[in-house]
Design a protein around this motif. Structure first.
Motif, PDB file in Angstrom:
ATOM      1  N   ASP A 133      80.651  -8.439 -19.584  1.00 39.85           N
ATOM      2  CA  ASP A 133      80.779  -7.569 -21.603  1.00 39.85           C
ATOM      3  C   ASP A 133      78.969  -7.622 -21.648  1.00 39.85           C
ATOM      4  O   ASP A 133      78.326  -6.672 -22.612  1.00 39.85           O
ATOM      5  CB  ASP A 133      80.253  -9.141 -22.759  1.00 39.85           C
ATOM      6  N   LEU A 134      78.578  -6.902 -20.433  1.00 44.22           N
ATOM      7  CA  LEU A 134      77.156  -6.371 -20.736  1.00 44.22           C
ATOM      8  C   LEU A 134      77.579  -4.769 -20.802  1.00 44.22           C
ATOM      9  O   LEU A 134      78.201  -4.532 -20.067  1.00 44.22           O
ATOM     10  CB  LEU A 134      75.882  -6.035 -19.105  1.00 44.22           C
ATOM     11  N   PRO A 135      76.865  -3.889 -20.568  1.00 35.00           N
ATOM     12  CA  PRO A 135      76.619  -2.649 -20.579  1.00 35.00           C
ATOM     13  C   PRO A 135      76.837  -2.532 -19.126  1.00 35.00           C
ATOM     14  O   PRO A 135      76.037  -2.485 -17.973  1.00 35.00           O
ATOM     15  CB  PRO A 135      75.152  -2.164 -21.382  1.00 35.00           C
ATOM     16  N   ALA A 136      77.488  -1.091 -18.847  1.00 32.50           N
ATOM     17  CA  ALA A 136      77.633  -0.525 -18.066  1.00 32.50           C
ATOM     18  C   ALA A 136      77.291  -0.286 -16.663  1.00 32.50           C
ATOM     19  O   ALA A 136      76.956  -0.981 -15.832  1.00 32.50           O
ATOM     20  CB  ALA A 136      78.294   0.642 -17.690  1.00 32.50           C
ATOM     21  N   ARG A 137      75.513   0.082 -16.555  1.00 35.74           N
ATOM     22  CA  ARG A 137      74.915   0.480 -16.341  1.00 35.74           C
ATOM     23  C   ARG A 137      74.125  -0.641 -15.843  1.00 35.74           C
ATOM     24  O   ARG A 137      73.165  -0.742 -14.777  1.00 35.74           O
ATOM     25  CB  ARG A 137      73.576   1.764 -16.752  1.00 35.74           C
ATOM     26  N   GLN A 138      73.461  -1.542 -17.092  1.00 33.94           N
ATOM     27  CA  GLN A 138      73.382  -2.562 -16.815  1.00 33.94           C
ATOM     28  C   GLN A 138      74.279  -3.269 -15.468  1.00 33.94           C
ATOM     29  O   GLN A 138      73.379  -4.544 -14.792  1.00 33.94           O
ATOM     30  CB  GLN A 138      72.571  -3.596 -18.193  1.00 33.94           C
ATOM     31  N   ARG A 139      75.121  -3.894 -15.819  1.00 28.60           N
ATOM     32  CA  ARG A 139      75.779  -4.442 -15.102  1.00 28.60           C
ATOM     33  C   ARG A 139      75.740  -4.434 -13.863  1.00 28.60           C
ATOM     34  O   ARG A 139      75.669  -4.781 -12.373  1.00 28.60           O
ATOM     35  CB  ARG A 139      77.492  -4.073 -15.615  1.00 28.60           C
ATOM     36  N   GLU A 140      75.785  -2.204 -13.884  1.00 25.82           N
ATOM     37  CA  GLU A 140      75.834  -2.019 -11.885  1.00 25.82           C
ATOM     38  C   GLU A 140      74.169  -2.842 -11.440  1.00 25.82           C
ATOM     39  O   GLU A 140      74.123  -2.352 -10.098  1.00 25.82           O
ATOM     40  CB  GLU A 140      75.910  -0.673 -12.372  1.00 25.82           C
ATOM     41  N   ILE A 174      68.820  -9.451 -17.169  1.00 20.68           N
ATOM     42  CA  ILE A 174      68.717 -10.751 -17.172  1.00 20.68           C
ATOM     43  C   ILE A 174      68.841 -11.672 -18.850  1.00 20.68           C
ATOM     44  O   ILE A 174      68.616 -12.685 -18.785  1.00 20.68           O
ATOM     45  CB  ILE A 174      67.592 -10.923 -16.427  1.00 20.68           C
ATOM     46  N   GLY A 175      67.842 -10.510 -19.547  1.00 20.91           N
ATOM     47  CA  GLY A 175      67.214 -10.878 -20.894  1.00 20.91           C
ATOM     48  C   GLY A 175      68.793 -11.306 -21.432  1.00 20.91           C
ATOM     49  O   GLY A 175      68.823 -12.567 -22.078  1.00 20.91           O
ATOM     50  N   ALA A 176      69.487 -10.819 -21.739  1.00 23.41           N
ATOM     51  CA  ALA A 176      70.694 -10.802 -22.195  1.00 23.41           C
ATOM     52  C   ALA A 176      71.659 -12.172 -21.237  1.00 23.41           C
ATOM     53  O   ALA A 176      72.516 -12.764 -22.389  1.00 23.41           O
ATOM     54  CB  ALA A 176      71.344  -9.244 -22.504  1.00 23.41           C
TER      55      ALA A 176
END
Length: 188
Positions: A133-140, A174-176
């Motif tokens: 569910d994280l945004p794509a760039r954060q997940r990557e 990490i925060g999310a």
């Protein structure tokens, strides 16, 4: 220059993590297998003659680009064609075998109690869902840094952004994740 054996050993060492990373991105096992296979073939065909030390960064970049290409193709295909699976009946799953499923579950238990295994599995599923569910760039960035264990410079090079952007993406991820896990009552 990497030898054939070194290239083969490298590809074997990254295949499982690359597959897991691809699943997080595309959420489709078959597509993830195709992406990883295409990435490995591109690396072998175009960069097999590079030194072994350069292969990890090249592979991560190729994997990212192949994943982006998959999303572009899917978007185009979905815009042009209707999904034929909508016309199939829901009961056409002739491949499901309950005995194979039970055997796989039995063999994976080990010494863990059934309740512990179920709780652990549920927690892992929740964490995987939160990561997806994280945004794509954060997940990557998160997966490269903490799943692939790449340092900030390597991650920045693979993602095609600055080191500061990688740190920002990871911090936000990490925060999310921490906030979502705490909201679900999961303590790690």
């Amino acid at each position: 220059m990497a030898t054939e054996q070194e290239l083969s050993d490298f590809l074997k060492s990254v295949e499982k993590r690359a597959f897991k990373r691809s699943i997080y991105h595309v959420r489709d096992e078959e597509a993830a297998l195709d992406i990883v296979q295409d990435s490995m073939m591109k690396l072998a065909e175009h960069y097999g003659d590079k030194p072994i030390a350069e292969l990890p960064m090249l592979f991560q970049r190729i994997l990212s680009n192949t994943t982006l290409d998959w999303f572009r193709r899917r978007k185009t295909r979905n815009a042009l064609f209707s999904n034929m699976s909508d016309f199939e009946s829901a009961g056409d799953d002739g491949d499901f075998d309950i005995l194979e499923t039970l055997e796989a579950l039995t063999n994976s238990e080990g010494t863990e109690s059934s309740q512990d295994a179920i709780e652990r599995g549920q927690t892992l599923n929740q964490i995987e869902t939160l990561i997806m569910d994280l945004p794509a760039r954060q997940r990557e960035a998160f997966l490269m840094r903490y799943w692939e264990e790449m340092d900030v410079a390597e991650t920045a090079a693979a993602m095609g952004c600055s080191e500061g952007s990688v740190k920002t993406h990871c911090s936000r991820a990490i925060g999310a994740l921490s906030k979502a896990l705490n909201a679900k009552g999961i303590k790690l």
